[in-house]
Design a protein around this motif. Sequence first.
Motif, PDB file in Angstrom:
ATOM      1  N   LYS A   1      -2.278   0.270  -7.857  1.00 58.54           N
ATOM      2  CA  LYS A   1      -2.939   0.864  -6.712  1.00 58.54           C
ATOM      3  C   LYS A   1      -3.109  -0.199  -5.626  1.00 58.54           C
ATOM      4  CE  LYS A   1      -5.402   4.331  -9.300  1.00 58.54           C
ATOM      5  NZ  LYS A   1      -6.702   4.903  -9.653  1.00 58.54           N
ATOM      6  N   VAL A   2      -2.851   0.220  -4.397  1.00 51.89           N
ATOM      7  CA  VAL A   2      -3.002  -0.662  -3.244  1.00 51.89           C
ATOM      8  C   VAL A   2      -3.997  -0.011  -2.308  1.00 51.89           C
ATOM      9  CG1 VAL A   2      -1.821  -1.741  -1.292  1.00 51.89           C
ATOM     10  CG2 VAL A   2      -0.640  -1.455  -3.483  1.00 51.89           C
ATOM     11  N   LEU A   3      -4.982  -0.785  -1.868  1.00 50.38           N
ATOM     12  CA  LEU A   3      -5.976  -0.249  -0.949  1.00 50.38           C
ATOM     13  C   LEU A   3      -5.364  -0.081   0.432  1.00 50.38           C
ATOM     14  CD1 LEU A   3      -9.061  -2.366  -2.020  1.00 50.38           C
ATOM     15  CD2 LEU A   3      -8.512  -0.019  -2.645  1.00 50.38           C
ATOM     16  N   LEU A   4      -5.736   0.995   1.103  1.00 43.14           N
ATOM     17  CA  LEU A   4      -5.227   1.265   2.441  1.00 43.14           C
ATOM     18  C   LEU A   4      -6.189   0.722   3.487  1.00 43.14           C
ATOM     19  CD1 LEU A   4      -4.100   4.959   1.897  1.00 43.14           C
ATOM     20  CD2 LEU A   4      -2.682   2.910   1.875  1.00 43.14           C
ATOM     21  N   ALA A   5      -5.683   0.444   4.639  1.00 46.50           N
ATOM     22  CA  ALA A   5      -6.501  -0.044   5.741  1.00 46.50           C
ATOM     23  C   ALA A   5      -7.353   1.120   6.246  1.00 46.50           C
ATOM     24  CB  ALA A   5      -5.618  -0.572   6.848  1.00 46.50           C
ATOM     25  N   PRO A   6      -8.521   0.833   6.804  1.00 48.70           N
ATOM     26  CA  PRO A   6      -9.346   1.911   7.336  1.00 48.70           C
ATOM     27  C   PRO A   6      -8.654   2.607   8.488  1.00 48.70           C
ATOM     28  CG  PRO A   6     -10.345  -0.226   7.748  1.00 48.70           C
ATOM     29  CD  PRO A   6      -9.132  -0.454   6.925  1.00 48.70           C
ATOM     30  N   ILE A   7      -8.901   3.887   8.641  1.00 46.13           N
ATOM     31  CA  ILE A   7      -8.210   4.687   9.642  1.00 46.13           C
ATOM     32  C   ILE A   7      -8.641   4.299  11.049  1.00 46.13           C
ATOM     33  CG2 ILE A   7      -7.914   7.036  10.521  1.00 46.13           C
ATOM     34  CD1 ILE A   7      -8.034   8.004   7.664  1.00 46.13           C
ATOM     35  N   GLY A   8      -9.899   4.030  11.247  1.00 47.96           N
ATOM     36  CA  GLY A   8     -10.409   3.739  12.600  1.00 47.96           C
ATOM     37  C   GLY A   8     -10.050   2.353  13.087  1.00 47.96           C
ATOM     38  N   GLY A   9      -9.494   1.530  12.263  1.00 39.41           N
ATOM     39  CA  GLY A   9      -9.204   0.153  12.652  1.00 39.41           C
ATOM     40  C   GLY A   9     -10.466  -0.693  12.548  1.00 39.41           C
TER      41      GLY A   9
END
Length: 121
Positions: free
Chosen positions: A107-115
């Motif tokens: 599993k790889v964590l994703l970057a937050p959507i809002g930046g």
Amino acid sequence: MKSFVVCSLIGLVLLVAAGQVRAECDDTKSPEDSDIGHFFKNLGCKFNQGAKEVVEATKPYAEKIGEGAKEFGSSVAHKYDELKHKLTEELSTTPKVPVAYDAPTEKVLLAPIGGPSTPAP
């Protein structure tokens, strides 16, 4: 082919309709018939005879169309069988390729959507 079916149905309807008119065609008017009744009986008789002539004239064409349809159907079925056997033979002779990625995935964590959150000025 559609026109043949339509013509056949029309001919059948005409024969049935003309069959309800009296079978013998005579030009003599019976005393109980009116002029209009005699006209329609005579017209129905002529119509019946014409329908019979049309049926007799179209029989060779109908037989020819039927033979052509049988030949076409058998050729399509033959081509289908050839293609089916060709495809099944190709599938049975091709070696199965092993799956390249058999290892479990991580599993790889994703970057937050809002930046990145920055305060507004």
